[in-house]
Write an enzyme that holds these catalytic residues in place. Structure first.
Site, PDB file in Angstrom:
ATOM      1  N   ASP A 479      11.671 -84.117 -23.254  1.00  0.00           N
ATOM      2  CA  ASP A 479      11.500 -85.294 -24.107  1.00  0.00           C
ATOM      3  C   ASP A 479      12.293 -86.485 -23.564  1.00  0.00           C
ATOM      4  OD1 ASP A 479      10.643 -86.728 -26.320  1.00  0.00           O
ATOM      5  OD2 ASP A 479      11.192 -85.164 -27.750  1.00  0.00           O
ATOM      6  N   ASP A 549       3.265 -88.530 -31.108  1.00  0.00           N
ATOM      7  CA  ASP A 549       3.935 -87.905 -32.248  1.00  0.00           C
ATOM      8  C   ASP A 549       3.032 -87.898 -33.469  1.00  0.00           C
ATOM      9  OD1 ASP A 549       6.253 -87.039 -31.167  1.00  0.00           O
ATOM     10  OD2 ASP A 549       7.500 -88.705 -31.869  1.00  0.00           O
TER      11      ASP A 549
HETATM   12  C1  GLA Z   1      10.506 -86.632 -30.329  1.00  0.00           C
HETATM   13  C2  GLA Z   1       9.291 -85.808 -29.984  1.00  0.00           C
HETATM   14  C3  GLA Z   1       8.992 -84.836 -31.105  1.00  0.00           C
HETATM   15  C4  GLA Z   1      10.203 -83.965 -31.338  1.00  0.00           C
HETATM   16  C5  GLA Z   1      11.411 -84.833 -31.618  1.00  0.00           C
HETATM   17  C6  GLA Z   1      12.673 -84.002 -31.676  1.00  0.00           C
HETATM   18  O1  GLA Z   1      10.246 -87.502 -31.374  1.00  0.00           O
HETATM   19  O2  GLA Z   1       8.203 -86.621 -29.695  1.00  0.00           O
HETATM   20  O3  GLA Z   1       7.864 -84.057 -30.786  1.00  0.00           O
HETATM   21  O4  GLA Z   1      10.408 -83.146 -30.223  1.00  0.00           O
HETATM   22  O5  GLA Z   1      11.607 -85.811 -30.621  1.00  0.00           O
HETATM   23  O6  GLA Z   1      13.789 -84.766 -31.895  1.00  0.00           O
END
Ligand code: GLA
Length: 741
Positions: A479, A549
């Protein structure tokens, strides 16, 4: 495929069955662009294409003559300052303050296949017959700066990959302030420009506009390719649609700051530029030093946007993505993020994994919150060791438990970031990007590690290496949750601060390279708050990426539709999540959530224990459907049929290589009472074959399905008979077509 050099007029012609790319050495020694488009006959002399009539207000290269003004010719790599007034492909700041350069043709070489780009992701060949590469060497004699323009033509389809390489062979130190990956001058501006733009949770929406005199551009100055704009644009003829007409797709294989720009000049020619964003870029080259630009890929077609996308899909699936997972269907996963957020224990995780296993899921992914003091997003990033309060048996203990359930285990990391409340930051407060004397902005309470420094990358590598070596980890979600601010490296001198953004991305690539080399069977999925770094650069290391997301099925129609213009279905991370949806609070049927997620890597982002027994049975069916068809869904030929940006109906389909099996996804956002009769004209089938439409008791010929269409009207909407389904909002169907033996 061939690269021909016509000695007398110094003309290069790169061609295959689909395209021709023609350029020549101009009278002043610069490289002129003559043609890029559909394949044309070769000839000795294409110099008639250099149109250089004298014009009022023109500035001319040769004293006493009016036959060459750089403003009026099409160039391969334009330079500002000597009669070309368009935005340049290259600008070099010299010790005396001048920015003018004069790259003179020296020689050329041709290589079979495609040379590797050192330290940078790029397309590749596996066999020398797949492509040929032309390297044209030019030199600015005053400074000694040598420029190599590299062009690879692939043997099939209309693909040209380009990059530029610089070497300072002179004595003075030089500073590159612009160094684009491609510059393409086109003879007219009868184009529509399509960019892929949006924001967090609504990434990569196509936006179309006519080219006009002046500049139109998209880019990123955030340190990553960004949610806002993707490093991919299309120029298409106004009448071009999904199935007919000319288009050129421009894609930059890069994950940092970028610029994609079209400039239409006063005489109606168009200059396309693509590469690292010149803003904030300043690369110092001492004598003997070199600089390599990222690669840009151009795809030409005269068969519409679907054809262009299919060319990109195949190229990026087979000759950009690499390694163990390149050709494999992807495991069906469950991720605990939306199920638990930061609130979990080992017991709860095992419970979620257990139910997932029972439903047929193959991989469990533990998301954020497993390390350091990470009980919220205020602490812990940088401390990549298990939090023993939550996971008393550590990551290896949990991974063993999951593997005993009969599933693979995957883990979330955010390697480039640190919270101030972390042991790593307390030990190395100087390891973050920060400008001395200035306030440092945070994003999600986190700071960006200085990945331009090798010791920082080394330290993160060793923590990840330790975990991967000691626990059964099959998958990593990498990430990246904030953009870069106050970009400054305390390890670099003042005159190299303009290099930090690019060196940072080189550090990211270096860590990816080390991890993927040492753990070749680990599947990497990239993520940047969803789709903030969904680009071809990352695809070279991580063959799939969390597309957004936003996991709502209706929102995903747009996101996945837009993403498919450049990126293959096998790369699009897509999950079924809970309803009402956490991002938009919309309730959608479980089957529609799955029907959308099938066209991607597929997985779940919820606690299956919380579904009803009936829903759990549906999930089991969905998973066995995906297992049966994932090869076709992820690697078939994908067609966009009806756009969510233009219609209440979204439709797409995928067709097997032998064109005997196809799956159609049909989605209707709002239900319609007493609705219209509707048909969907399919694509890619064999006209003479008869296809059985599963579950309908009907078989139709390919030509019927493609010309008069598949009947999709909903007979029950309005006044359903007793026991009939009246349809609903957010409805969807999957049609499976199989050719009869
Ligand atoms: C980001 C990612 C999510 C999740 C969060 C965790 O927003 O896109 O899918 O993994 O971080 O903090």
């Amino acid at each position: 495929m061939s690269i021909v050099f016509h000695e007398e007029k110094k003309i290069f012609h790169l061609y295959n069955e689909k395209i021709s790319y023609i350029m020549m050495v101009l009278k002043n020694g610069h490289m002129g662009q003559l043609y890029f488009g559909k394949r044309i006959h070769d000839r000795e002399d294409f110099s008639y294409l250099v149109e250089n009539y004298s014009r009022p207000m023109g500035s001319y290269v040769f004293e006493g003559e009016k036959d060459l003004s750089l403003e009026h010719v099409k160039l391969e790599y334009g330079v500002y300052g000597s009669s070309d007034y368009r935005q340049p492909a290259v600008e070099v700041l010299q010790e005396n303050g001048s920015c003018i350069s004069d790259f003179q043709y020296q020689n050329f070489s041709i290589e079979a296949g495609k040379p590797k780009l050192e330290g940078l992701p790029a397309t590749y060949t596996e066999d020398d017959k797949e492509a040929e590469t032309l390297i044209i060497t030019l030199k600015d004699n005053l400074t000694g700066l040598v420029l190599k323009l590299c062009y690879t033509i692939f043997s099939e389809k209309g693909i040209i990959a380009r990059n530029a390489h610089f070497c300072n062979t002179g004595k003075e130190s030089l500073c590159l302030t612009t160094a684009m990956s491609l510059c393409l001058d086109l003879p007219d501006y009868d184009y529509e420009w399509i960019q892929f733009s949006g924001a967090w949770a609504r990434e990569r929406y196509p936006k179309v506009r006519r080219l006009e005199q002046g500049i139109q551009s998209v880019g990123s100055m955030r340190g990553h390719s960004s949610h806002e704009h993707n490093p991919f644009v299309i120029l298409k003829r106004p009448h071009t649609d999904e199935f007919h007409g000319e288009a050129i797709g421009f894609s930059l294989i890069y994950s940092g700051n970028f610029l994609a720009q079209a400039e239409v000049d006063t005489h109606g020619t168009t200059r396309m530029l693509m590469g690292i964003h010149p803003f904030g870029f300043k690369w110092k080259m001492e004598a003997g030093e070199t600089f390599q630009t990222p690669e840009a890929v151009m795809v030409y077609t005269d068969e519409g946007l679907n054809d262009m996308s299919q060319i990109f899909h195949k190229l990026y699936q087979k000759r950009l993505a690499r390694g163990y997972w390149r050709d494999k269907t992807r495991p069906i996963l469950i991720n605990n993020w939306e199920a638990t957020y930061f609130d979990f224990t080992e017991e709860r995780i095992v419970e979620i994994a257990g139910k997932a296993k029972e439903c047929g899921v193959e991989l469990f992914v533990l998301d954020d919150g497993w390390f350091g003091k990470r009980s919220s997003d205020r602490a812990g990033l940088g401390d990549w060791v298990a939090n023993k309060d939550r996971l008393p048996n550590g990551i290896s203990g949990l991974a063993d438990k999951v593997s005993r359930l009969g599933m693979k285990f995957g883990l979330w990391f955010e390697p480039e970031m640190v919270n101030k409340d972390s042991d790593l930051y307390r030990k190395h407060p100087d390891w973050i990007l920060q400008t001395p004397g200035r306030k440092n902005s945070h994003g999600r309470f986190q700071y960006v590690l200085d990945f331009s420094r090798k010791e920082v990358v080394d330290a993160i590598f060793s923590m990840m290496d330790e975990l991967l070596s000691n626990a059964k980890i099959s998958y990593i979600k990498w990430d990246m949750n904030r953009s870069i601010t106050e970009c400054f490296s305390t390890a670099l001198p003042a005159d190299r601060q303009g290099e930090v953004f690019h060196r940072y991305i080189l550090g990211v690539y270096d860590l990816y390279e080390r991890l993927t080399s040492k753990f070749p069977e680990v599947l990497f999925e990239s993520c940047a708050s969803g789709g903030g770094r969904f680009d071809p650069g990352i695809l070279y290391y991580a063959p799939q990426g969390w597309a957004s997301d936003d996991s709502d099925a209706v929102e995903r129609l747009k996101i996945q539709y837009g993403t498919s213009y450049c990126y293959p279905i096998s790369s699009i991370g897509s999950h079924v999540s809970v309803s009402p949806n956490h991002q938009i609070n919309r309730s959608t049927p479980l089957y529609t959530r799955a029907n959308v997620a099938y066209f991607g890597t597929f997985g779940y982002e919820l606690d299956l224990n919380k579904l009803t027994q009936e829903e759990q049975e549906q999930v089991k069916e969905q998973i066995s459907f995906m297992k049966k068809y994932r090869e076709l869904l992820q690697y078939g030929t994908f067609y966009r049929l009806s756009s969510p940006f233009e219609s209440n109906i979204t439709a797409w389909m995928t067709v097997s290589e032998d064109r005997k099996t196809a799956i159609v996804g049909w989605y209707r956002v709002m239900n319609q009472v007493n609705g219209c009769y509707t048909r969907l004209r399919l694509q890619g089938l064999q006209e003479e074959l008869e296809y059985e439409i599963e579950g309908s008791g009907r078989s139709l010929y390919g030509d019927e399905l493609m010309n008069l269409g598949l009947l999709t009207s909903d007979p029950t909407s309005g006044q359903p008979e007793e026991g009939e389904f009246p349809g609903c909002d957010f409805d969807s169907r999957i049609y499976i077509l199989r050719a009869k033996k």
